[in-house]
Each structure stands twice: as structure tokens, then as C-alpha cells.
Design an enzyme around this catalytic site. Structure first.
Site, short mmCIF file in Angstrom:
data_model
loop_
_atom_site.label_atom_id
_atom_site.label_comp_id
_atom_site.label_asym_id
_atom_site.label_seq_id
_atom_site.Cartn_x
_atom_site.Cartn_y
_atom_site.Cartn_z
N HIS A 191 -30.69 10.45 -26.29
CA HIS A 191 -29.74 10.56 -27.41
C HIS A 191 -28.76 9.40 -27.29
CE1 HIS A 191 -26.44 11.68 -29.88
NE2 HIS A 191 -25.70 12.10 -28.87
N CYS A 197 -25.67 17.41 -30.83
CA CYS A 197 -26.46 16.19 -30.59
C CYS A 197 -27.79 16.47 -29.90
CB CYS A 197 -25.65 15.18 -29.80
SG CYS A 197 -24.23 14.57 -30.73
N ASN A 216 -23.33 6.65 -32.63
CA ASN A 216 -23.87 7.97 -32.30
C ASN A 216 -24.11 8.72 -33.61
OD1 ASN A 216 -24.19 10.69 -31.65
ND2 ASN A 216 -22.72 10.65 -29.96
N1 COA Z 1 -9.30 1.62 -29.17
C1 COA Z 1 -8.37 1.24 -28.28
N2 COA Z 1 -7.85 2.10 -27.38
C2 COA Z 1 -8.31 3.36 -27.41
C3 COA Z 1 -9.29 3.81 -28.32
C4 COA Z 1 -9.78 2.87 -29.23
N3 COA Z 1 -10.72 3.18 -30.14
N4 COA Z 1 -9.54 5.10 -28.08
C5 COA Z 1 -8.75 5.48 -27.06
N5 COA Z 1 -8.01 4.43 -26.66
C6 COA Z 1 -7.02 4.36 -25.59
C7 COA Z 1 -6.46 5.72 -25.24
O1 COA Z 1 -5.40 6.07 -26.09
C8 COA Z 1 -5.99 5.49 -23.83
O2 COA Z 1 -4.75 4.82 -23.86
P1 COA Z 1 -3.61 5.15 -22.77
O3 COA Z 1 -4.20 4.82 -21.46
O4 COA Z 1 -2.48 4.29 -23.19
O5 COA Z 1 -3.35 6.64 -22.93
C9 COA Z 1 -7.02 4.51 -23.27
O6 COA Z 1 -7.65 3.89 -24.41
C10 COA Z 1 -8.08 5.18 -22.45
O7 COA Z 1 -8.50 6.32 -23.17
P2 COA Z 1 -9.61 7.23 -22.61
O8 COA Z 1 -9.86 8.37 -23.55
O9 COA Z 1 -9.28 7.55 -21.19
O10 COA Z 1 -10.83 6.21 -22.67
P3 COA Z 1 -12.23 6.32 -22.05
O11 COA Z 1 -12.47 5.20 -21.15
O12 COA Z 1 -12.54 7.70 -21.53
O13 COA Z 1 -13.14 6.08 -23.33
C11 COA Z 1 -14.50 7.33 -24.84
C12 COA Z 1 -13.08 7.00 -24.40
C13 COA Z 1 -14.46 8.35 -25.97
C14 COA Z 1 -15.15 6.03 -25.33
C15 COA Z 1 -15.26 7.86 -23.60
O14 COA Z 1 -14.54 8.93 -23.02
C16 COA Z 1 -16.62 8.32 -23.96
O15 COA Z 1 -17.47 7.52 -24.29
N6 COA Z 1 -16.88 9.64 -23.87
C17 COA Z 1 -18.16 10.21 -24.23
C18 COA Z 1 -18.24 10.27 -25.72
C19 COA Z 1 -19.63 10.53 -26.16
O16 COA Z 1 -20.51 9.78 -25.89
N7 COA Z 1 -19.79 11.63 -26.84
C20 COA Z 1 -21.01 12.02 -27.38
C21 COA Z 1 -21.72 12.91 -26.45
S1 COA Z 1 -22.94 13.77 -27.33
#
Ligand code: COA
Length: 356
Positions: free
Chosen positions: A265, A123, A295
Site C-alpha cells: 500500500h 487503506c 496515498n
Molecule cells: N510541512 C511542514 N511542516 C510540517 C508539515 C508540513 N506539511 N506537517 C507537519 N509539520 C511540522 C509539524 O508541525 C512539526 O513541527 P514542530 O516540530 O514545530 O511541532 C514537525 O513538522 C514535525 O511533525 P511530525 O508530525 O513529528 O512529523 P513527522 O516526521 O512524524 O512526519 C508524517 C509527519 C505525517 C509525514 C509522518 O508521521 C508519517 O508519514 N506518518 C504516517 C502517515 C501515513 O503514511 N499514513 C497512512 C498509513 S495508511
């Protein structure tokens, strides 16, 4: 006795100047509601966690080069040029492992003979590409460069993976750079680039490269898909983008309140707001379009620029700070002044037939 005449003022340094811009999104629109019909997720969850409302996917059979050609053609038209000396394509989803995608794109744009190569910085690819393109120009290797950021994440994300499938979209954005002077509007200025390979496993496609191909044994289907450790990536993205933006301001001897627009980004709205907040930037200076495109990897910054240019948010002479973070880990920032683009009529095109 008359004084010696003052020395002539030093002529401004040669620099790369932005002179063309365009974006292109493939025609398939995928809303959060569409995703929640086939995945255990909801519009509310996706919007709250990421700020994303919809994204575009390539059609079956459509590859990254197809998107890159559309954006590249429009950027050349925006710049009013028919020829360039180099074509650089930043992508994580090249058409093939070998050869690079850029020569194919160059050929399809009628630019056979130009230097053409890919940049692989996930990215951060557009910022690395911008530094490379600017380097070709300031070194006198090229007078004009077409830089395209293009990705089709829909081809590498597991459609059943609810965490990643909601984040990524496909798209392409392109800029044309020409040789000019450092004091011109559009001059691409100071850069900060960095990496930390210790974070390799936080964002990866495990299979397909030499590591897996030289390792005996079958490949699991999961290893062929994109994987990301969301929480850790989130923390790194905030820290690295903030530090890189600050480092660039220091290099340029500018204060944060001298920045008119911050174009990060488009990873996730929460990340972008946190970074802007940490930098002390008022929310209205943060440029985002993640709600409507998701993204889009290496395409995200030029698509955000094209979107903002279409809305006339960016005015000639304004200072724009761009910052990216991605797999590798990689990060980078660049400070530029916004140019008076000769054609900004339809820089942000959706679909194959509109505004061609
Ligand atoms: N819909 C509903 N629930 C979801 C889900 C979705 N699409 N994706 C994950 N979950 C659930 C998980 O299974 C977890 O459930 P549990 O508590 O029962 O285990 C819960 O939601 C929390 O998951 P978690 O991974 O801890 O969520 P989070 O708050 O960290 O959000 C992201 C996940 C991916 C949105 C977040 O980590 C994020 O934005 N990370 C950066 C990603 C990014 O921008 N990457 C590009 C960088 S270049």
C-alpha cells in the site's frame, strides 16, 4: 502380479485468477508547489518526509462512484468480459452513509443484478476485498468478480490540515477475477488478514456515524474531517506490514528471495522502504508510484499494479507480494503470480477524456 496403477494426480484446487486490471485518476493535478502556496509547507519537506511529489483530486461534484465506474469499466475491458457475478467496492469515502456505493457502480456499468457490496477496511480495503472476492469464487458463489478500490480523500481531509493534506490523493483501481486453478498464472494465493480495534482512534473520521449521531450536542467542524496520529501510525504501519508479509510467506512456504515484486500500500515512501528493508528485499523489487499519486487509500495497490503493468515491470509467472495497512487498525497481505493480461495497453489512465 502387476502393481496397482498409481492414483490419478489430485486436480489443482479451484482458485481466483486475476484477468483484468485498470487504474483511473481524476483530472485535477495538485503538486507540492501548489500546496505550499496555500499551506505552511514546502516541496522539500513533503518529499523528504513522504516521497510524494504530486497527487490528483476529484473535481467539484465528482464522487467516489464516478472514479470507481471509470476504473471498473476499463478493468472489464482489460479482461474482455461484459458480465460479472459480483461487484465489490473497497472505500473509506462512500458516496453516502447509506446505501453502499457498489450497487450504484454496478448499475452504471450495466451490471444490474450482480451481487454488490462495499468493503470498509480503510487503506487495507483492497486486500480485504481481494480475499472476499477470492472467497466468493472458491466457494462457488461467483465465477467472475469485479473488485474496485476507490477513494476521494480530498472530500474528507481538511484542506487547511498541512499534515494530512500533503499525503492523500484521489483515485480508483480495479481488477477482474475469474474462477480458475491454483497452478495458473494469475492465481491469487495465500492471504494473511488482521485487525486491532484498540487503535481505532489513530485513524478516524469522528463524526457522521451512529456514535456521533446518538450523542447529544453539536458536532464541531473538525470532527467531520479525517484525523491521523502520524507518528504512531508510521510505527504501526512498519511493524504490521512487515509481520503480515512474513506471515503470508510462511503460509505459502516461500522465502523472501522467491518474491519478484513487492507491492505495498503506497502510504509513504519511507514506510515502504523500511518494510522492504526489514523483509530483506532488494530495493529494485519494491514497486512504488507514491511520488506521482500520493496515498490513494483503497485504490493504492491496484493503481501501483496498473502503473507497474504499464511499464511492463511485472512479467507473467512472476511472484508478487502485496501488503497493506490502514485504519481500524487493519492489515493484510496476499501472494499471487502475475498473469498474462490480454490487454495491458492503457491500464493507467489520467483524466476523463484520455484513452477512453
Ligand atoms: N510541512 C511542514 N511542516 C510540517 C508539515 C508540513 N506539511 N506537517 C507537519 N509539520 C511540522 C509539524 O508541525 C512539526 O513541527 P514542530 O516540530 O514545530 O511541532 C514537525 O513538522 C514535525 O511533525 P511530525 O508530525 O513529528 O512529523 P513527522 O516526521 O512524524 O512526519 C508524517 C509527519 C505525517 C509525514 C509522518 O508521521 C508519517 O508519514 N506518518 C504516517 C502517515 C501515513 O503514511 N499514513 C497512512 C498509513 S495508511
Amino acid at each position: 502380479m502387476s502393481a496397482a496403477p498409481p492414483p490419478p494426480p489430485a486436480s489443482p484446487a479451484r482458485a481466483a485468477v486475476l484477468c483484468g486490471l485498470a487504474g483511473w485518476l481524476p483530472p485535477i493535478l495538485v503538486t507540492n508547489e501548489d500546496l505550499s502556496r496555500r499551506l505552511d509547507t514546502s516541496d522539500t519537506w513533503i518529499r523528504t518526509r513522504t516521497g510524494i511529489g504530486r497527487r490528483h483530486f476529484a473535481e467539484p461534484g465528482q464522487a467516489t462512484s464516478d472514479l470507481a465506474v471509470e476504473a471498473g469499466r476499463r478493468a472489464l475491458r482489460s479482461a474482455g468480459v461484459g458480465e460479472v457475478d459480483a461487484v465489490v467496492v473497497a472505500t473509506t469515502t462512500p458516496d453516502r452513509l447509506c446505501p453502499a456505493t457498489a450497487p450504484l457502480v454496478a448499475g452504471r456499468l450495466g451490471l444490474t443484478g450482480a451481487a454488490a457490496f462495499d468493503i470498509s477496511a480503510v487503506c487495507t480495503g483492497f486486500v480485504y476485498g481481494l480475499a472476499s472476492a477470492a472467497g466468493l469464487i472458491t466457494a462457488g458463489v461467483a465465477e467472475r468478480v469485479l473488485l474496485i478500490g476507490a477513494d476521494t480523500y480530498s472530500t474528507i481531509v481538511d484542506p487547511r490540515d498541512r499534515t494530512n493534506a500533503i499525503i492523500f490523493g484521489d483515485g480508483a483501481g480495479a481488477v477482474v477475477l475469474r474462477a480458475g486453478r491454483a497452478d495458473e498464472q494469475g492465481a491469487v494465493g495465500h492471504f494473511d488478514l488482521g485487525s486491532d480495534g484498540a487503535g481505532e482512534e489513530l485513524i478516524m473520521v469522528a463524526a457522521g456515524g451512529s456514535r456521533q449521531r446518538s450523542t447529544p450536542g453539536p458536532v464541531s467542524p473538525q470532527e467531520r474531517y479525517f484525523s491521523m496520529c502520524g507518528k504512531q501510525v508510521y510505527r504501526h504501519a512498519v511493524t504490521r506490514m512487515t509481520a503480515s508479509a512474513r506471515a503470508t510467506l510462511t503460509l505459502a512456504d516461500r522465502k523472501v528471495d522467491e518474491i519478484d515484486h513487492f507491492v505495498p500500500h503506497q502510504a509513504n515512501l519511507r514506510i515502504l522502504r523500511t518494510v522492504a528493508d526489514e523483509l530483506g528485499l532488494p530495493p529494485e523489487r519494491l514497486v512504488t508510484n507514491v511520488e506521482s499519486v500520493g496515498n490513494t487509500g483503497a485504490a493504492s495497490i491496484p493503481l501501483a499494479l496498473a502503473d507497474a503493468a504499464t511499464r511492463t515491470t511485472l512479467q507473467p509467472g512472476e511472484r508478487v507480494l502485496i501488503t497493506a495497512f490502514g485504519g481500524g487498525l487493519t492489515w493484510g497481505s496476499c501472494l499471487l503470480t502475475w498473469p498474462a493480461l490480454s490487454r495491458t495497453d492503457h491500464p493507467y489512465t489520467i483524466g476523463g477524456t484520455q484513452q477512453s
